[in-house]
Design a protein around this motif. Structure first.
Motif, short mmCIF file in Angstrom:
data_model
loop_
_atom_site.label_atom_id
_atom_site.label_comp_id
_atom_site.label_asym_id
_atom_site.label_seq_id
_atom_site.Cartn_x
_atom_site.Cartn_y
_atom_site.Cartn_z
N PRO A 279 3.49 14.57 -0.43
CA PRO A 279 3.15 13.88 0.82
C PRO A 279 1.74 14.15 1.31
O PRO A 279 1.10 13.26 1.88
N ALA A 280 1.23 15.37 1.11
CA ALA A 280 -0.14 15.64 1.54
C ALA A 280 -1.13 14.79 0.76
O ALA A 280 -2.08 14.25 1.33
N ALA A 281 -0.89 14.64 -0.54
CA ALA A 281 -1.77 13.79 -1.36
C ALA A 281 -1.70 12.34 -0.90
O ALA A 281 -2.71 11.63 -0.88
N ARG A 282 -0.51 11.89 -0.51
CA ARG A 282 -0.35 10.51 -0.03
C ARG A 282 -1.14 10.30 1.25
O ARG A 282 -1.84 9.29 1.42
N LEU A 283 -1.03 11.24 2.18
CA LEU A 283 -1.75 11.12 3.45
C LEU A 283 -3.26 11.17 3.23
O LEU A 283 -4.01 10.39 3.83
N LYS A 284 -3.71 12.05 2.35
CA LYS A 284 -5.13 12.15 2.09
C LYS A 284 -5.66 10.90 1.39
O LYS A 284 -6.79 10.47 1.64
N ALA A 285 -4.83 10.29 0.54
CA ALA A 285 -5.23 9.03 -0.11
C ALA A 285 -5.30 7.90 0.91
O ALA A 285 -6.18 7.03 0.82
N LEU A 286 -4.39 7.89 1.86
CA LEU A 286 -4.44 6.91 2.94
C LEU A 286 -5.76 7.03 3.70
O LEU A 286 -6.44 6.03 3.95
N ALA B 255 4.98 9.40 9.54
CA ALA B 255 5.89 10.46 10.01
C ALA B 255 6.77 10.95 8.88
O ALA B 255 7.05 12.17 8.79
N ALA B 256 7.21 10.06 8.01
CA ALA B 256 8.05 10.47 6.87
C ALA B 256 7.29 11.43 5.96
O ALA B 256 7.89 12.36 5.39
N GLN B 257 5.99 11.22 5.82
CA GLN B 257 5.20 12.13 4.99
C GLN B 257 5.11 13.51 5.63
O GLN B 257 5.23 14.53 4.95
N PHE B 258 4.90 13.54 6.93
CA PHE B 258 4.84 14.83 7.63
C PHE B 258 6.21 15.53 7.60
O PHE B 258 6.29 16.76 7.48
N THR B 259 7.28 14.75 7.68
CA THR B 259 8.63 15.32 7.57
C THR B 259 8.81 15.95 6.19
O THR B 259 9.36 17.06 6.06
N ALA B 260 8.33 15.27 5.15
CA ALA B 260 8.44 15.79 3.79
C ALA B 260 7.62 17.07 3.61
O ALA B 260 7.91 17.88 2.73
N LEU C 210 0.83 -1.21 0.00
CA LEU C 210 0.00 0.00 0.00
C LEU C 210 0.86 1.25 0.00
O LEU C 210 0.64 2.18 -0.79
N THR C 211 1.86 1.31 0.88
CA THR C 211 2.67 2.52 0.95
C THR C 211 3.50 2.70 -0.32
O THR C 211 3.71 3.84 -0.75
N ALA C 212 3.91 1.62 -0.95
CA ALA C 212 4.62 1.73 -2.23
C ALA C 212 3.70 2.35 -3.28
O ALA C 212 4.11 3.19 -4.08
N GLN C 213 2.45 1.94 -3.27
CA GLN C 213 1.47 2.50 -4.20
C GLN C 213 1.24 3.99 -3.89
O GLN C 213 1.17 4.82 -4.81
N LEU C 214 1.12 4.34 -2.62
CA LEU C 214 0.90 5.73 -2.25
C LEU C 214 2.10 6.61 -2.60
O LEU C 214 1.93 7.80 -2.91
N GLU C 215 3.29 6.04 -2.57
CA GLU C 215 4.49 6.81 -2.90
C GLU C 215 4.49 7.29 -4.34
O GLU C 215 5.24 8.21 -4.70
N GLU C 216 3.65 6.71 -5.17
CA GLU C 216 3.57 7.15 -6.57
C GLU C 216 2.81 8.47 -6.70
O GLU C 216 2.86 9.11 -7.76
N LEU C 217 2.11 8.88 -5.66
CA LEU C 217 1.38 10.15 -5.70
C LEU C 217 2.37 11.32 -5.61
O LEU C 217 3.45 11.17 -5.04
N PRO C 218 1.99 12.49 -6.13
CA PRO C 218 2.97 13.56 -6.33
C PRO C 218 3.53 14.23 -5.09
O PRO C 218 4.64 14.76 -5.13
#
Length: 199
Positions: free
Chosen positions: A91-98, A146-151, A81-89
């Motif tokens: 970090p905010a988009a990744r978190l919102k997709a999660l 946390a890595a997404q929030f760091t980004a 799942l996180t590998a798939q989310l990493e394809e989003l442009p």
């Protein structure tokens, strides 16, 4: 495992039947979520996997070995799942997709709660070390978040990760307790709006 991980697993391509071991683990993930580990028998798993009970012991000598395999399956689903989310442009988009993935599974949450949260809570009541294995998976979710929030440039990224995952677990429990999928929809929208304020 979060509900969004379950959603990703459900969408993943599979062979029509899969090997017996894979079918047993897949069935155990589902049945443990629906009935709980303690109330589930190996016969329940065999029936759900359409595998003769005697064959279960070829792959898993004990139910605890099957629980270990289920925890490993949740971890593999999280990695996918996180590998798939990493394809989003971003970090905010990744978190919102999660969060959107969690909300998409609101009907399941209303019936049974969070697949991995409920398992983790149940395993915590045991003293056989399986609780520590489950905690590592939850830690992996926190670390990725946390890595997404760091980004996003947030110096308080670890605390924000705990806040987000705790909010999900809380809304999952309430959605289940109240049998109200709309609660998860409302809270998911609130969390996505919160993410937008952190940019």
């Amino acid at each position: 495992m979060t509900d969004s991980q379950a959603a990703a697993a459900a969408k993943a391509p599979r062979t029509p039947r899969g090997g017996k071991r894979e079918r047993l683990v897949e069935a155990a993930v589902r049945v443990f979520h629906e009935k709980g580990v303690e109330k589930t028998t190996l016969g329940d798993i065999a029936g759900a996997a359409d595998v003769p009970l005697g064959n279960v012991y070829y792959y898993f000598k004990t139910k605890d070995q099957l629980v270990e395999a289920v925890v490993a399956a949740h971890h593999a689903q999280l990695v996918a799942l996180t590998a798939q989310l990493e394809e989003l442009p971003d970090p905010a988009a990744r978190l919102k997709a999660l969060i959107a993935g969690w909300v998409d599974q609101r009907e399941t949450a209303a019936r049974f709660g969070c697949p991995f949260g409920t398992l983790t809570t149940e395993l915590d009541k045991r003293d056989d070390g399986l609780d520590e294995s489950a905690a590592k998976v939850m830690r992996a979710l926190l670390d990725w978040t946390a890595a997404q929030f760091t980004a996003l440039g947030r110096p308080d990224a670890p605390a924000l990760a705990v806040e987000l995952v705790a909010a999900y677990q809380g809304m999952s429990v309430l959605t289940n307790a109240l049998r109200d999928p709309d609660l998860m929809t409302t809270q998911g929208h609130r969390l996505q709006t919160w993410i937008d304020t952190l940019r």
